[in-house]
Design a protein around this motif. Sequence first.
Motif, mmCIF file in Angstrom:
data_model
loop_
_atom_site.group_PDB
_atom_site.id
_atom_site.type_symbol
_atom_site.label_atom_id
_atom_site.label_comp_id
_atom_site.label_asym_id
_atom_site.label_seq_id
_atom_site.Cartn_x
_atom_site.Cartn_y
_atom_site.Cartn_z
ATOM 1 N N ALA A 9 -24.584 69.663 -9.879
ATOM 2 C CA ALA A 9 -25.390 68.442 -9.968
ATOM 3 C C ALA A 9 -24.790 67.345 -9.098
ATOM 4 N N ARG A 10 -23.470 67.223 -9.112
ATOM 5 C CA ARG A 10 -22.815 66.206 -8.275
ATOM 6 C C ARG A 10 -22.999 66.529 -6.794
ATOM 7 N N PHE A 11 -22.848 67.819 -6.426
ATOM 8 C CA PHE A 11 -23.046 68.212 -5.028
ATOM 9 C C PHE A 11 -24.477 67.888 -4.603
ATOM 10 N N VAL A 47 -24.329 82.175 -0.360
ATOM 11 C CA VAL A 47 -23.273 81.239 -0.736
ATOM 12 C C VAL A 47 -23.002 80.287 0.417
ATOM 13 N N TYR A 48 -22.980 78.988 0.096
ATOM 14 C CA TYR A 48 -22.556 77.981 1.069
ATOM 15 C C TYR A 48 -21.348 77.266 0.486
ATOM 16 N N LEU A 49 -20.200 77.421 1.135
ATOM 17 C CA LEU A 49 -18.981 76.741 0.729
ATOM 18 C C LEU A 49 -18.796 75.547 1.649
ATOM 19 N N HIS A 50 -18.977 74.358 1.097
ATOM 20 C CA HIS A 50 -18.950 73.121 1.881
ATOM 21 C C HIS A 50 -17.531 72.576 1.980
ATOM 22 N N SER A 51 -17.165 72.161 3.181
ATOM 23 C CA SER A 51 -15.890 71.487 3.405
ATOM 24 C C SER A 51 -16.165 70.233 4.215
ATOM 25 N N ALA A 52 -16.055 69.076 3.574
ATOM 26 C CA ALA A 52 -16.329 67.813 4.248
ATOM 27 C C ALA A 52 -15.414 67.607 5.454
ATOM 28 N N ALA A 53 -14.249 68.227 5.444
ATOM 29 C CA ALA A 53 -13.297 68.061 6.540
ATOM 30 C C ALA A 53 -13.662 68.901 7.767
ATOM 31 N N PHE A 80 -29.357 80.577 -4.210
ATOM 32 C CA PHE A 80 -28.496 79.814 -3.295
ATOM 33 C C PHE A 80 -27.424 79.073 -4.083
ATOM 34 N N TRP A 81 -26.208 79.588 -4.015
ATOM 35 C CA TRP A 81 -25.086 78.965 -4.724
ATOM 36 C C TRP A 81 -24.275 78.158 -3.731
ATOM 37 N N VAL A 82 -24.014 76.911 -4.075
ATOM 38 C CA VAL A 82 -23.225 76.033 -3.215
ATOM 39 C C VAL A 82 -22.015 75.525 -3.989
ATOM 40 N N ALA A 83 -20.953 75.276 -3.254
ATOM 41 C CA ALA A 83 -19.760 74.678 -3.857
ATOM 42 C C ALA A 83 -19.025 73.904 -2.786
ATOM 43 N N ASP A 84 -18.333 72.893 -3.219
ATOM 44 C CA ASP A 84 -17.468 72.109 -2.341
ATOM 45 C C ASP A 84 -16.071 72.696 -2.457
ATOM 46 N N ASP A 85 -15.403 72.856 -1.332
ATOM 47 C CA ASP A 85 -14.068 73.469 -1.388
ATOM 48 C C ASP A 85 -13.029 72.569 -2.059
ATOM 49 N N ALA A 86 -13.429 71.347 -2.400
ATOM 50 C CA ALA A 86 -12.525 70.445 -3.116
ATOM 51 C C ALA A 86 -12.612 70.642 -4.630
ATOM 52 N N GLY A 90 -15.122 75.987 -5.896
ATOM 53 C CA GLY A 90 -15.075 76.170 -4.440
ATOM 54 C C GLY A 90 -13.772 76.798 -3.992
ATOM 55 N N ARG A 91 -12.679 76.340 -4.552
ATOM 56 C CA ARG A 91 -11.375 76.921 -4.201
ATOM 57 C C ARG A 91 -11.274 78.369 -4.651
#
Length: 94
Positions: A9-11, A47-53, A80-86, A90-91
């Motif tokens: 939800a935050r992503f 799967v989309y693993l997002h890295s803002a960096a 479609f599963w998404v996660a932020d690597d932070a 995600g990790r």
Amino acid sequence: RESAAEAAARFTAEFEELHGETHPRFFRGSCSEALSRARREAKFCLVYLHSAAHPAAASTCDELIANALFAAFVDENFVFWVADDATADGRAVR
């Protein structure tokens, strides 16, 4: 610790703030839950693993994920599963 649904939800909120509301449905749950849903629906799990960096993160979101044709194709054919690597989820899949 933030739950997988809360992280999704935050992503989603952060994605929509930066890139707009056009995007595939982001699965709200853990990666294992997304895989289970995909099995039940006879679909692949994308799967989309997002890295803002990462230097290509913004353009990937703007030009691909926020594209209406991409969103329609993904919604029709994938979970479609998404996660932020932070995040912990995600990790865990890195």
